[in-house]
Design a protein around this motif. Sequence first.
Motif, PDB file in Angstrom:
ATOM      1  N   MET A   1      25.824  70.631  74.465  1.00 40.00           N
ATOM      2  CA  MET A   1      27.077  69.914  74.736  1.00 40.00           C
ATOM      3  C   MET A   1      26.801  68.437  74.984  1.00 40.00           C
ATOM      4  SD  MET A   1      30.137  70.522  74.598  1.00 40.00           S
ATOM      5  CE  MET A   1      31.079  69.027  74.404  1.00 40.00           C
ATOM      6  N   ARG A   2      25.804  68.210  75.821  1.00 42.87           N
ATOM      7  CA  ARG A   2      25.384  66.846  76.099  1.00 42.87           C
ATOM      8  C   ARG A   2      24.970  66.156  74.789  1.00 42.87           C
ATOM      9  NH1 ARG A   2      24.061  65.020  80.997  1.00 42.87           N
ATOM     10  NH2 ARG A   2      22.828  63.122  81.061  1.00 42.87           N
ATOM     11  N   TYR A   3      24.310  66.936  73.943  1.00 45.02           N
ATOM     12  CA  TYR A   3      23.860  66.429  72.658  1.00 45.02           C
ATOM     13  C   TYR A   3      25.049  65.992  71.808  1.00 45.02           C
ATOM     14  CZ  TYR A   3      22.906  67.262  67.683  1.00 45.02           C
ATOM     15  OH  TYR A   3      22.873  67.186  66.328  1.00 45.02           O
ATOM     16  N   LEU A   4      26.072  66.833  71.739  1.00 39.54           N
ATOM     17  CA  LEU A   4      27.239  66.494  70.919  1.00 39.54           C
ATOM     18  C   LEU A   4      27.983  65.280  71.480  1.00 39.54           C
ATOM     19  CD1 LEU A   4      28.682  69.953  69.824  1.00 39.54           C
ATOM     20  CD2 LEU A   4      27.456  68.253  68.450  1.00 39.54           C
ATOM     21  N   LEU A   5      28.053  65.220  72.808  1.00 42.76           N
ATOM     22  CA  LEU A   5      28.708  64.075  73.445  1.00 42.76           C
ATOM     23  C   LEU A   5      27.989  62.785  73.043  1.00 42.76           C
ATOM     24  CD1 LEU A   5      30.847  63.076  75.472  1.00 42.76           C
ATOM     25  CD2 LEU A   5      29.114  63.327  77.274  1.00 42.76           C
ATOM     26  N   LYS A  11      28.491  57.849  67.076  1.00 44.62           N
ATOM     27  CA  LYS A  11      29.349  57.704  65.899  1.00 44.62           C
ATOM     28  C   LYS A  11      30.513  56.752  66.178  1.00 44.62           C
ATOM     29  CE  LYS A  11      28.688  61.969  63.255  1.00 44.62           C
ATOM     30  NZ  LYS A  11      28.581  61.278  61.965  1.00 44.62           N
ATOM     31  N   PHE A  12      31.090  56.888  67.384  1.00 44.13           N
ATOM     32  CA  PHE A  12      32.239  56.071  67.722  1.00 44.13           C
ATOM     33  C   PHE A  12      31.859  54.590  67.810  1.00 44.13           C
ATOM     34  CE2 PHE A  12      35.056  54.108  70.948  1.00 44.13           C
ATOM     35  CZ  PHE A  12      36.246  54.189  70.247  1.00 44.13           C
ATOM     36  N   THR A  13      30.762  54.291  68.517  1.00 38.73           N
ATOM     37  CA  THR A  13      30.384  52.874  68.642  1.00 38.73           C
ATOM     38  C   THR A  13      29.998  52.284  67.288  1.00 38.73           C
ATOM     39  OG1 THR A  13      28.246  53.673  69.430  1.00 38.73           O
ATOM     40  CG2 THR A  13      29.685  52.720  71.068  1.00 38.73           C
ATOM     41  N   THR A  14      29.368  53.106  66.438  1.00 36.02           N
ATOM     42  CA  THR A  14      29.043  52.626  65.093  1.00 36.02           C
ATOM     43  C   THR A  14      30.327  52.246  64.363  1.00 36.02           C
ATOM     44  OG1 THR A  14      27.165  54.132  65.014  1.00 36.02           O
ATOM     45  CG2 THR A  14      27.865  53.201  62.929  1.00 36.02           C
ATOM     46  N   TRP A  15      31.329  53.104  64.479  1.00 42.13           N
ATOM     47  CA  TRP A  15      32.598  52.864  63.804  1.00 42.13           C
ATOM     48  C   TRP A  15      33.260  51.584  64.323  1.00 42.13           C
ATOM     49  CZ3 TRP A  15      37.664  52.961  65.839  1.00 42.13           C
ATOM     50  CH2 TRP A  15      38.684  52.866  64.866  1.00 42.13           C
ATOM     51  N   VAL A  16      33.243  51.436  65.659  1.00 50.30           N
ATOM     52  CA  VAL A  16      33.857  50.248  66.258  1.00 50.30           C
ATOM     53  C   VAL A  16      33.150  48.990  65.761  1.00 50.30           C
ATOM     54  CG1 VAL A  16      34.202  48.970  68.412  1.00 50.30           C
ATOM     55  CG2 VAL A  16      34.704  51.420  68.327  1.00 50.30           C
ATOM     56  N   LEU A  17      31.802  49.000  65.789  1.00 51.25           N
ATOM     57  CA  LEU A  17      31.042  47.818  65.377  1.00 51.25           C
ATOM     58  C   LEU A  17      31.308  47.471  63.914  1.00 51.25           C
ATOM     59  CD1 LEU A  17      27.634  48.505  67.148  1.00 51.25           C
ATOM     60  CD2 LEU A  17      29.227  46.655  67.664  1.00 51.25           C
ATOM     61  N   ILE A  89      16.552  54.897  64.651  1.00 55.13           N
ATOM     62  CA  ILE A  89      16.345  56.171  63.962  1.00 55.13           C
ATOM     63  C   ILE A  89      17.439  57.162  64.368  1.00 55.13           C
ATOM     64  CG2 ILE A  89      14.723  58.095  63.669  1.00 55.13           C
ATOM     65  CD1 ILE A  89      12.461  55.997  64.196  1.00 55.13           C
ATOM     66  N   VAL A  90      17.781  57.135  65.669  1.00 56.67           N
ATOM     67  CA  VAL A  90      18.868  57.990  66.159  1.00 56.67           C
ATOM     68  C   VAL A  90      20.160  57.661  65.413  1.00 56.67           C
ATOM     69  CG1 VAL A  90      20.401  58.399  68.146  1.00 56.67           C
ATOM     70  CG2 VAL A  90      17.914  58.459  68.452  1.00 56.67           C
ATOM     71  N   ALA A  91      20.448  56.363  65.309  1.00 55.85           N
ATOM     72  CA  ALA A  91      21.688  55.941  64.642  1.00 55.85           C
ATOM     73  C   ALA A  91      21.705  56.405  63.186  1.00 55.85           C
ATOM     74  CB  ALA A  91      21.831  54.425  64.718  1.00 55.85           C
ATOM     75  N   CYS A  92      20.533  56.343  62.558  1.00 60.79           N
ATOM     76  CA  CYS A  92      20.434  56.744  61.157  1.00 60.79           C
ATOM     77  C   CYS A  92      20.760  58.234  60.986  1.00 60.79           C
ATOM     78  CB  CYS A  92      19.028  56.429  60.656  1.00 60.79           C
ATOM     79  SG  CYS A  92      18.584  57.259  59.124  1.00 60.79           S
ATOM     80  N   PHE A  93      20.162  59.075  61.840  1.00 61.79           N
ATOM     81  CA  PHE A  93      20.429  60.515  61.741  1.00 61.79           C
ATOM     82  C   PHE A  93      21.869  60.832  62.134  1.00 61.79           C
ATOM     83  CE2 PHE A  93      15.798  61.049  61.687  1.00 61.79           C
ATOM     84  CZ  PHE A  93      15.675  62.043  60.732  1.00 61.79           C
ATOM     85  N   ALA A  94      22.367  60.133  63.174  1.00 64.93           N
ATOM     86  CA  ALA A  94      23.732  60.396  63.640  1.00 64.93           C
ATOM     87  C   ALA A  94      24.718  60.183  62.497  1.00 64.93           C
ATOM     88  CB  ALA A  94      24.070  59.486  64.822  1.00 64.93           C
ATOM     89  N   GLU A  95      24.399  59.205  61.656  1.00 64.44           N
ATOM     90  CA  GLU A  95      25.275  58.928  60.541  1.00 64.44           C
ATOM     91  C   GLU A  95      25.159  59.993  59.451  1.00 64.44           C
ATOM     92  OE1 GLU A  95      24.876  54.850  59.344  1.00 64.44           O
ATOM     93  OE2 GLU A  95      26.536  55.179  57.947  1.00 64.44           O
ATOM     94  N   GLY A  96      23.992  60.641  59.410  1.00 65.94           N
ATOM     95  CA  GLY A  96      23.751  61.628  58.372  1.00 65.94           C
ATOM     96  C   GLY A  96      24.266  63.017  58.706  1.00 65.94           C
ATOM     97  N   VAL A  97      24.820  63.192  59.923  1.00 66.51           N
ATOM     98  CA  VAL A  97      25.315  64.519  60.301  1.00 66.51           C
ATOM     99  C   VAL A  97      26.823  64.491  60.567  1.00 66.51           C
ATOM    100  CG1 VAL A  97      23.098  65.199  61.293  1.00 66.51           C
ATOM    101  CG2 VAL A  97      24.854  64.205  62.778  1.00 66.51           C
TER     102      VAL A  97
END
Lengths: 459, 254
Positions: A1-5, A11-17, A89-97
């Motif tokens: 759950m913490r992981y999904l949060l 994802k949200f901050t990437t979208w905002v930026l 790297i986290v941001a890259c994977f977050a975008e890929g899922v």
Amino acid sequence: MRYLLALWICKFTTWVLRTLHRGGTALPGKLALKVCPDILTSLAKDFDVYVVSGTNGKTTTALLMSAVLDGQGIPYISNRSGSNLERGIVACFAEGVTVMGKPKGPTHAVIECDEAAFAKVADKLNPKVLVVTNFFKDQLDRYGEVTHTLELVKTGASKAKEAIFVLNGDDQLCASIGADLPNKAIYYGMDNSTAKVKDGGNSEVEAGYCIKCQSKLEYAFTSYGHLGKFHCPACGYARPELQVEMDSYKLSIDSAEFAYAIGESRHNCTIKVSGLYNVYNAMGAIGFGEALGFDRDQVSASLESSNPGFGRMETVRIGNKAVRTVLVKNPMGYNQVINYLLEVKQPLRICFALNDNIADGVDISWLWDVNFENLEKLGDDLKGMYTCGMRGADVAVRLKYAGLEVEYQETPKSVAEVMNQILEQMEDGETLLVLPSYTAMFEVRSFLQDKIKMKEFWN
Amino acid sequence: MDGLSIRICHLYPDLLNTYGDKGNVTALLKRCQWRNIEAEVVPVSLGDAFDPDQYDIVCIGGGQERERATVCQDMIDKADSIKASLAQGKVWLCISSGMQIMGKYYVNSQGEKIQGLGAVDFWTEASKNKIQGDVVAECNLVGGVEDQDTYVVGFESHSGRTYLGEGVEPLAKVLVGQGNNGTDGTEGAVVGNIFCSYLHGSLLPKNYRLTDLLISRALVGKYGQEVADQAMANTPDFAVEELARKGCISRVLH
């Protein structure tokens, strides 16, 4: 759950930026790591991960590895915008899922990884292939000594239990990773029969002493810097047998042609970037193809069709004037660019843009390890040299002591102002070579974007 | 000035060269040559003979931990000739590890006490935290007209903490940065013609007045004060050096 949060925050901050057209890739990953420090393990678990690390040539090698996958029709994700710390790297994977954390499509990932970051993320990524390019003095102030940098990568490599290693066999530091760990290793390098013994100067001796016993190494030949066929007369440590062996190369202004052997099979390849260092990068990608068992001719063909990486060496035309940008961040990078210029002989102007922000390296004393003296050999081809950036005056001092004429800024000017001035001085048909440090590269790029309205790099 | 010559020895250039130490040697060489003083750099490394009579200026730089240990061993073999050079008042520039070796001893991170050459009365203790960053320090040995002419700039990066013995003068007083040990405001040490500093790599190119001071000292030792004064009277252009130095001062001080 913490992981999904954490994933959603990312994802949200990437979208905002992106909506705000802010090109930062650091913040979303940073926030995600705050919420869930182990997020990367969960993110990466459904991917086949291929990592490239080492001090020089990571980005170009990652790009060429991507080209190899393209050639096989394998879709992949990649942190190609150049953010190679854990948060990037986290941001890259977050975008890929997806929002549920499953791969959106591609299940392969080409990841360029900073050396210190790799020590921390290797077990989380659990890579299938690890390519290590080389160990040159790089940003000493960040990680300490080059042997320390090697230890960081070795620590990471020891956690990459399932990985096949692809290592630069001509680099005694790099090859020691394969010698010290049980993983299967593929070594690439240069064959001695036709190798030219040439160097930007013989002062780059940071690895002139055996990593195992500190005795002075002997070389059958060197290709550049400390790379070459080494052996230690005291303890017997020697260059391992090469699986990918390059035996001739020819550089031109914007390409490099080389011939190599893998066992009994022989191949020729022309890549659209020049410089011997880029031939090594291509061999890393060829070794990567070997690790995955791809068709060798297809691998070679896909390298031929690839284009150079972000800012590393790209040319834009402004009217009839060419501006070529090469990111340089340490003495070996500079020496290689200088060697390349001597080899291709072409009239040009050079602009050095040096900043000393943390991302550039705050210590600039390595300027004195660069063989700028060699630029004199360009003779009349060198139409002018200019310096700018926060430490532009320090570059000008260095060039003065190398016996070279340079135009420097007596009052601080932005990179854009200086480049505009140079472009005005240039005649049609001339080339300007811009050598920015990391953060200066963004200034150069935004200047060029304004000039020709380049695409944003993630479009 | 014609007829004068300066020979510069670069000690262990292949081992102690972590932070652009070549720059110091290049600065000395060029600023001699620009004065028409014949100058030459001779590298001397492991196993090479060091002849104290041959060299007017000796430079030794900073290195990595494992290379420093190798150098220490070799310097013991050269100890007599090195001590002869120092006793003759030759000019020495010792940076970072090169500086630590000149002291009485060095206590490494394992707590072992490693003997130094004892040329200058100071000692060094290893510390876990590395001191790093730009430094501005006031060095009264370099004269000038304006206030900040005595400021030297450089970059420090060292985990050793050095403490000066009683009566030993620092090379400079730290204005911004940590200096020898982060506590007493001292930077480097100077005894006679032995100049020690943690400001590594390009200390001399960044500070042309200090470069000229070293050249002047070497000339005085070799040819006497009068000849030295004549040779130094004409100062080669320093506009870009000053621009870089002042740029560093203004960014670090403000």
